[in-house]
Structures are given as structure tokens and as C-alpha cells.
Design a protein around this motif. Structure first.
Motif, PDB file in Angstrom:
ATOM      1  N   ALA A 577     -21.917 -14.315  18.348  1.00  0.00           N
ATOM      2  CA  ALA A 577     -22.444 -15.413  18.962  1.00  0.00           C
ATOM      3  C   ALA A 577     -23.694 -15.904  18.021  1.00  0.00           C
ATOM      4  O   ALA A 577     -24.337 -14.940  17.843  1.00  0.00           O
ATOM      5  N   LEU A 578     -23.745 -16.948  17.714  1.00  0.00           N
ATOM      6  CA  LEU A 578     -25.121 -17.597  17.265  1.00  0.00           C
ATOM      7  C   LEU A 578     -25.239 -18.821  18.028  1.00  0.00           C
ATOM      8  O   LEU A 578     -24.633 -19.608  18.554  1.00  0.00           O
ATOM      9  N   ARG A 579     -26.665 -19.055  18.525  1.00  0.00           N
ATOM     10  CA  ARG A 579     -27.180 -19.761  19.415  1.00  0.00           C
ATOM     11  C   ARG A 579     -28.517 -20.354  18.932  1.00  0.00           C
ATOM     12  O   ARG A 579     -29.383 -19.480  18.514  1.00  0.00           O
ATOM     13  N   TYR A 580     -28.638 -21.609  19.238  1.00  0.00           N
ATOM     14  CA  TYR A 580     -29.794 -22.334  18.897  1.00  0.00           C
ATOM     15  C   TYR A 580     -30.559 -22.856  20.145  1.00  0.00           C
ATOM     16  O   TYR A 580     -29.731 -23.460  21.208  1.00  0.00           O
ATOM     17  N   PHE A 581     -31.812 -22.826  20.359  1.00  0.00           N
ATOM     18  CA  PHE A 581     -32.532 -23.330  21.673  1.00  0.00           C
ATOM     19  C   PHE A 581     -33.752 -24.116  21.241  1.00  0.00           C
ATOM     20  O   PHE A 581     -34.577 -24.001  20.299  1.00  0.00           O
ATOM     21  N   VAL A 608     -28.718 -14.434  17.367  1.00  0.00           N
ATOM     22  CA  VAL A 608     -27.454 -14.002  17.054  1.00  0.00           C
ATOM     23  C   VAL A 608     -27.293 -12.442  17.829  1.00  0.00           C
ATOM     24  O   VAL A 608     -28.108 -11.693  17.746  1.00  0.00           O
ATOM     25  N   LYS A 609     -25.909 -12.475  18.227  1.00  0.00           N
ATOM     26  CA  LYS A 609     -25.492 -11.114  19.152  1.00  0.00           C
ATOM     27  C   LYS A 609     -24.103 -10.794  18.652  1.00  0.00           C
ATOM     28  O   LYS A 609     -23.169 -11.832  18.696  1.00  0.00           O
ATOM     29  N   VAL A 610     -24.050  -9.498  18.145  1.00  0.00           N
ATOM     30  CA  VAL A 610     -22.648  -9.114  17.842  1.00  0.00           C
ATOM     31  C   VAL A 610     -22.239  -7.861  18.679  1.00  0.00           C
ATOM     32  O   VAL A 610     -23.245  -7.005  18.687  1.00  0.00           O
TER      33      VAL A 610
END
Length: 764
Positions: A577-581, A608-610
Motif C-alpha cells: 500500500a502507498l498512501r498520501y495524507f 508505504v507498507k508491505v
């Protein structure tokens, strides 16, 4: 001289008119598998089988033989793991499409209903999922149907299959039409399998009215000799005193099976009843022993059989006849998709989703048709779609026909967990489906308890274009209360933290073949954390309040074939997952804060979490490996505690999410571990697991409650646990002992019944 002439005359007469032998196979659930041993023994001793009449499992075994399968081939099929999945309704998750898989919830009971436009409801009472069974029967019987042109007299062995019409309370003798539907109908035990229509009628297990159809054999084929193989347990003329406790579990089956009477076999015939004492109608896992029982009992009767049946047919002759029959088979290619009871808009949706037929692929092999069918029924709404395979005699091609049965468009889920810590909760889910141009799935889910409460409202709309995609507006509320609790070993120190997590988003999802899906999402968050900054807390203390509100967008690639949603022992899962805040921070200090004034700031960061998990080995022992890594560019929030609460976290054990583990949170880390699962019995496992957590940017608290980064290459935190897990119909029943390299939660014992599952937070 006269005696010699008479003998020659008798032998000559028998040669002109060989004996015809009819084989009757009774119903009896799993015990009907013993019929395979009967067939094997008869073939080995060159006893001809000219006709077959079967009921329930006897119909299945007899139907497979009549379709050109040898006893060895039938045995191999029955002993396969696939067969166990077919009859039990267990899904083959590795073959299903992950695209339709819903997020794991703690439900363990599902009640499906049919809700019509007038708001009338009808409960669907079937226990087993028949998706795999239905397609398997259609696939295995398709060639025999094509060769015989759906005339059961033109099969390798002429066949009759018994079914029951419960409305007119009469038996139904099936002699033509779809062979797979006949076999499916004859084993439709009431309340276990969903009934199907044959010639417009709902039919049930043939054993309801005629479990041992010797009379049907005589009236349909009038053989010279009848061999009756009976495996039915319902042989009591009077109440079975002394055995009733043992038989009580099978009372539902007895209620619906007609009594098998050995006296139905005429004196000129042979009655075979394998010794099946100790076996039940659901002992499919004991198939090998059941087959042996049928074989042994037939061998014991072989002298009587040979004395009454003088005709012989060699194994070589039977094999040649079987090969001649099977060699008439056709290339297993499909060029058309047909529908029953679907309207034109629904048919267009299914054609596009199924991707068949197309100009690019005018013909599809059976393997591809099977794969696309499993993809379709991976969506729960279509799991009630019944498949049949027919043959077009003009084009010499096969057709897949999808039949719409009564749709289960309303579903109620119930679940939760009972635990020795104050983390128990109950769960309720409501699902409604509407199918027309698109498939719409509306969902409401609630989970409530002292530690965790949640509410989810979502509507997923599936479109069949471009290989399929979905749009899902979604609102979710999560609340965690980490206030001190207790378990069997210790009193917790105060971890005073209450979290409220609210998110609203729109998801856009695409399948990546059958194994994974890609999801884009965007929306807003409105989170609130109330916490203390030290261990000192009194009744007059006021908690700090931190609010984070703004927008977040992300992309997630995920897939899973784990065999269970918790305490898995086979399969694999992965997620990236790739996330922007982009959020605003608002802080109101409490009595434990050194700050006196409110604080506000704006922040932007990416995360980023894998992670991945995979199990190896089969049988009683399996090992698993787990890996996870995360990186967040989140800046320091107002103080150390606020930053730590919102940092990425590693939750390796089932109860990790119910604890606030300071040493398993960091802005960047890598973690992993191993698991050992030993199956003590079919449903009881012993598990041992150990994990290491390596932070690269661990958070530390400065003298003024501010956060700072510590980079220590040698710093590693450990976690380990061992547990006994019983996989019950109400979810796992687990007794676990856990260790965390964490001051506040070092050792713990937890006993729970049900699933320890919680929704992901908006930051995940």
C-alpha cells in the motif's frame, strides 16, 4: 449320453440368451462410497453388470460407472481432496477470484434470505455451499451425456436414477435428460443442499421415498438376476434401545430416508450389506475404509453370486467396451453461453463479465470455462447460479448454461468474540444485493464492546466492462478504548488512550487475474485521540485531545488464499500500500501536558507498507513465514505521545491490536517471523510463533515531551506466542500465552471464543 446332451443343450441355450444382471445401489450418505468396492469386486470376478439403478450416493457411484468410469477411476475421484471440498461445500480459495473477496469480519453465522419487491422474505435453509459440486458433476458427466444424447439407455451401462417429488410425495425415476442434473437431484438431502429443478420440478434425494429401488430395477429392466447392495443405516423395525444416543446425531438423515428392506431382493438374487458398523452418513473422510468394506463383503458373497450368475465377462472385455464408449467423446470445447431465468440486461452483464464468447476466443477449453465460472461465483450473490453443460449435436461443441435459482439477495451476519480480557464484542452485518445492468451490494456492519466499537456503511457497484471493476462509496467509524484491563496473569498498568477514527472515501477496484486486486481510494478522515502523557492519572485529570482532519488518497495491491481468516495453516497472503495524507492537526492540552496553549498545524506525508505471509507443508505439520516493512514521512506531531499513536505499527499476534505496544511502533521498520502449526486432530491445532521487530527510526520522548528519532542498529524487539486452537462452528476457540518485549504488556494469557478481528484504521 442323455446327460451330456442335456448339458450341451443348456450351455447352448445360455449362449443364445445370456443372463442379464441388474445392480441396485442404495442411498446412505457417505456410506454409499462402499458401492465402489462392490463394483471393483464384481469386475475382478468377471460378473457382468447390464443395468444399474441407484439412489443418492448409490446414484452418484452408479452414475459414474454408467458414464464410462472404471471402479479405479471412481475410487481415485472419491479419495481426492477435491471430492471432500465438493461434498462439504468448502471453498477452494486458491481457485476463487480474490477480486470479490470481502474484508474479513468476525461473523460465524450467516442467514441468507430472499427478499422480493413486496418485502416478503423466505429463509434459505441449505447448509452446504454446492458451487463446486454442481460444476464438478456437470464437467464429469458432460461427455457421457453427449455420447448418449441424454438417453440413459445409451450410456455405457443403462441407468436409472431415483429422485423425490416432496410436493406430490412420490418417487421420480430419471431415465433421460441431463445426467449431471439427475445425479445432483438424487443427493439433494433436504436442508443440506439447495434443490434444483429437473423438468420444471424441484427434486430431492431419492432416498426420501425409495432408498433401495429393487422394484424399479425389475419394472424398468426386468433382469434375470438382481444384485442389491444396501448401505443404509435405517434398518430398525423397532426403537433402537441402547443405540439411540449414538444415532441421535444422524436423526435428521433418518427422518428423510425411506427404509431399506433386504427382503425386496428376490430369492433368485443376491443381497449384499457391507459391515459399516461405526460409520456415519457423513464420514466422507473414511472413504478408503468404506470402499474396502464393500469389497470385502462382496468377496464373501462371491461364491453365492457365481452360483446364481453363470454368465461371465472378462476384465479385458469390459475395458475394451469402456474404451470404445469413451473413445466416442468429443473435443471439450465451448462456443456458447446460455441463460435460464436471467433477463436481457442481466444476460448482457454476465456475458461481458464472463468474457465469452468473443471473436478473439471463439472457442474455450473446459479449463478456461471452469476458471471463468469460479471467478463468477466468487461473488457471493452468484453462488446460487446453477451450471449445466450441454452438447450441440450439429456444431459438435459444448455449451455452458447458467440457471438462475432463487436468489439469496438479503444476508444477515452474526458473530463476535468472548474473551477473558475486556475485549469481548458482538458483530452484526446486513447485506442487500440488487442485480440488473450492474450488481449493487449495500452493506451495514456494526461491532460493539467495551474495548472496540465500529460501524461501516458501504455500497459496492460492480460493472462488467474492461474485465470488470467496482466503485464503492464507504463510511467507517472505529473506536478503541485502551483503558486498563486485566487478564489471568497480571494487572495492566494504565494505558489510558481512547481513539475515534472516522473516514469517508470512494474506492475504485480492478481484478488482477484471479489472485489479486488493485484498489484506488480517496476521501477524508476525521480522527480524535484522547490520551495522557505519563502514568500519573487521577479523577481530576483532563486528557489531551488531538484531532487530525483532512484528505487521504492511496493505492493498494493485495491478494490472499489463506484457508482461514484467523489462525490459518495453509495458503498465502500479501499486501502493498502507498498512501498520501494532507491533514490539519489540532491539539488541546490536558493536565498531563507541559503545553498550556492550544496548538494547530498542517502536515503532508506519505506512507508505504508491505507485508506477506506464506505457509508451507501439507498434512498435520505446516510452517509459516511472515514479513512486514513500513516507512512513513510523517513529521513530528505536537508531542511524543501524539506522534507515537499515529505511527505505523506491527501487530504479529492475534491479540496485538487489542494492546498499545509502544516498542512495536516506528516511522520506519522491518519485521518478520516464523510459525509452526501442528494438527493434533482434524479441528485442533497447536501453534507456536516468534517474531522480531527492527525499527530504523524509532520514536523517543525528549525532556519536554517532544518526539525525536533514535537510530540504533542493534535495537530489536521480540514477540512470541503459543496457543491451542479448536476450529469450531462458532469460530476459533483459543487458549494462548503471549510474550511481548514491551514493559507494559510483557506476558499475557488470553482465552477467547470467536474471531479477534477489527477494522483497519484510516491511517492503514
Amino acid at each position: 449320453m442323455r446327460l451330456l446332451c442335456l448339458t450341451v443343450f443348456i450351455l447352448f441355450t445360455q449362449a443364445l440368451h445370456a443372463q442379464k444382471v441388474g445392480l441396485v445401489l442404495s442411498g446412505g450418505g457417505a456410506k454409499g462410497i462402499a458401492h465402489i468396492g462392490v463394483l471393483r469386486a464384481l469386475e475382478e470376478h468377471e460378473i457382468p453388470i447390464d443395468y444399474i439403478v441407484g439412489t443418492s450416493m448409490g446414484g452418484i457411484v452408479g452414475g459414474c460407472y454408467a458414464a464410462g468410469m472404471s471402479p479405479g477411476q471412481i475410487e481415485s475421484m472419491i479419495l481426492s481432496q477435491d471430492f471432500m471440498r465438493w461434498v462439504s461445500g468448502q471453498p477452494e480459495k486458491e481457485k476463487y477470484s480474490y477480486y470479490y473477496r470481502e474484508e474479513d469480519s468476525p461473523n460465524f453465522i450467516t442467514l441468507t434470505l430472499t427478499l422480493d419487491s413486496a418485502f416478503n422474505t423466505q429463509v434459505n435453509t441449505s447448509i452446504a455451499n454446492d458451487v463446486l459440486l454442481n460444476f464438478a458433476l456437470a464437467e464429469y458427466m458432460a461427455q457421457a451425456e453427449a455420447i448418449s444424447k441424454q438417453n440413459f439407455d445409451s450410456l455405457f451401462v443403462p441407468l436409472r436414477v431415483m429422485a423425490a417429488d416432496v410436493f406430490s410425495q412420490s418417487q421420480v425415476i430419471l431415465s433421460k435428460g441431463s445426467l449431471s442434473q439427475a445425479l445432483r437431484a438424487t443427493q439433494t438431502v433436504p436442508f443440506f443442499y439447495t434443490p434444483i429443478r429437473v423438468d420444471g420440478k424441484y427434486l430431492f434425494d431419492g432416498g426420501v421415498y425409495n432408498n433401495f429401488p429393487v422394484d424399479v430395477m425389475q419394472q424398468e429392466f426386468n433382469p434375470d438376476v438382481v444384485i442389491g447392495s444396501n448401505v443404509s443405516s435405517k434398518i430398525f423395525d423397532e426403537y433402537p434401545f441402547g443405540q439411540d444416543d449414538e444415532l441421535l446425531d444422524n436423526s435428521m438423515l433418518f427422518m428423510f430416508l425411506d427404509k431399506s428392506n433386504p427382503e425386496d431382493v428376490p430369492a433368485s438374487g443376491i443381497y449384499i450389506q457391507p459391515n459399516l458398523q461405526g460409520y456415519t452418513a457423513v464420514d466422507f473422510a473414511k472413504a478408503r475404509s468404506l470402499i474396502d468394506s464393500g469389497y470385502v463383503q462382496t468377496i464373501r458373497k462371491i461364491k453365492e453370486i457365481k452360483s446364481k450368475i453363470s454368465a461371465r465377462v472378462t476384465c479385458e472385455t469390459v475395458a475394451l467396451r469402456r474404451n470404445d464408449f469413451n473413445n466416442q467423446s468429443f473435443p471439450f470445447l465451448f462456443d456458447d453461453l446460455k441463460f435460464v431465468s436471467f433477463n436481457s440486461k442481466q444476460q448482457l452483464y454476465l456475458k461481458r463479465l464472463f468474457g465469452f464468447p468473443t471473436r478473439k476466443d471463439p472457442e474455450l477449453p473446459i479449463s478456461e470455462v471452469r476458471s471463468r465460472y469460479l471467478k463468477l461465483v466468487s461473488e457471493n450473490y452468484f453462488s446460487n447460479t446453477f451450471p449445466t453443460i450441454s452438447f450441440n449435436q450439429q456444431r459438435k461443441k459444448f455449451n455452458l448454461e447458467l440457471i438462475r435459482r432463487k436468489q439469496k439477495n438479503f444476508q444477515l451476519d452474526f458473530g463476535g468474540v468472548l474473551a477473558t480480557r475486556d475485549i469481548s464484542n458482538i458483530y452484526t452485518g446486513l447485506n442487500f444485493y440488487h442485480f440488473d445492468k450492474q450488481l449493487t451490494h449495500a452493506y451495514l456492519g456494526f461491532q460493539t464492546g467495551n474495548f472496540y466499537t465500529s460501524g461501516t456503511m458501504a455500497t459496492r457497484i460492480d460493472f462488467p466492462y474492461m474485465g470488470g471493476f467496482f466503485v464503492e462509496p464507504r463510511f467507517q467509524y472505529n473506536g478503541w478504548n485502551y483503558t486498563a484491563g486485566s487478564d489471568l496473569l497480571r494487572e495492566d498498568q494504565a494505558t489510558l488512550l481512547r481513539r475515534i477514527d472516522r473516514s469517508y472515501s470512494v474506492r475504485l477496484g480492478f481484478p488482477l487475474r484471479e489472485k489479486a486486486k488493485l484498489v484506488f481510494d480517496g476521501g477524508g478522515i476525521a480522527n480524535k485521540d484522547n490520551f495522557i502523557n505519563d502514568a500519573a492519572f487521577t479523577n481530576t485529570s483532563v486528557l489531551d485531545e488531538l484531532k487530525l482532519g483532512g484528505i487521504t488518497t492511496g493505492i493498494t495491491l493485495s491478494g490472499s488464499s489463506l484457508n482461514r481468516k484467523q489462525y490459518a495453516s495453509s495458503g498465502q497472503t500479501f499486501s502493498a500500500a502507498l498512501r498520501y495524507f494532507d491533514v490539519n492537526e489540532s491539539h488541546a492540552p490536558g493536565t498531563s501536558s507541559i503545553r498550556l496553549l492550544d496548538y494547530e498545524a498542517s502536515h503532508q506525508w506519505v506512507m508505504v507498507k508491505v507485508n506477506g505471509e506464506k505457509y508451507f507443508g501439507r498434512g498435520r505439520i505446516s510452517t509459516g513465514l511472515l514479513f512486514e516493512a513500513a516507512y512513513s514521512s510523517m513529521p513530528f506531531l505536537v508531542n511524543y505521545q501524539a506522534t507515537l499513536i499515529n505511527a505505523p505499527s506491527f501487530n504479529p499476534l492475534p491479540d496485538s491490536r487489542s494492546l498499545f505496544l509502544e516498542k512495536f511502533r516506528a516511522l520506519s521498520y522491518a519485521a518478520g517471523g516464523a510459525k509452526l502449526v501442528l494438527g493434533l486432530s482434524k479441528k485442533l491445532d497447536w501453534r507456536a510463533e516468534a517474531f522480531a521487530f527492527k525499527p530504523f527510526e524509532s520514536l523517543q520522548q525528549g525532556p519536554n515531551q517532544q518526539a525525536f528519532i533514535e537510530r540504533d542498529l542493534l535495537k530489536v524487539s521480540m514477540a512470541a506466542g503459543t496457543s491451542l486452537v479448536y476450529h469450531s462452528p462458532l469460530g476459533p476457540i483459543s487458549l494462548m500465552v503471549n510474550y511481548y518485549d514491551d514493559t507494559e504488556n510483557q506476558f499475557g494469557v488470553l482465552f477467547h471464543v470467536g474471531y479477534l478481528l477489527f477494522n483497519k484504521s484510516s491511517s492503514e
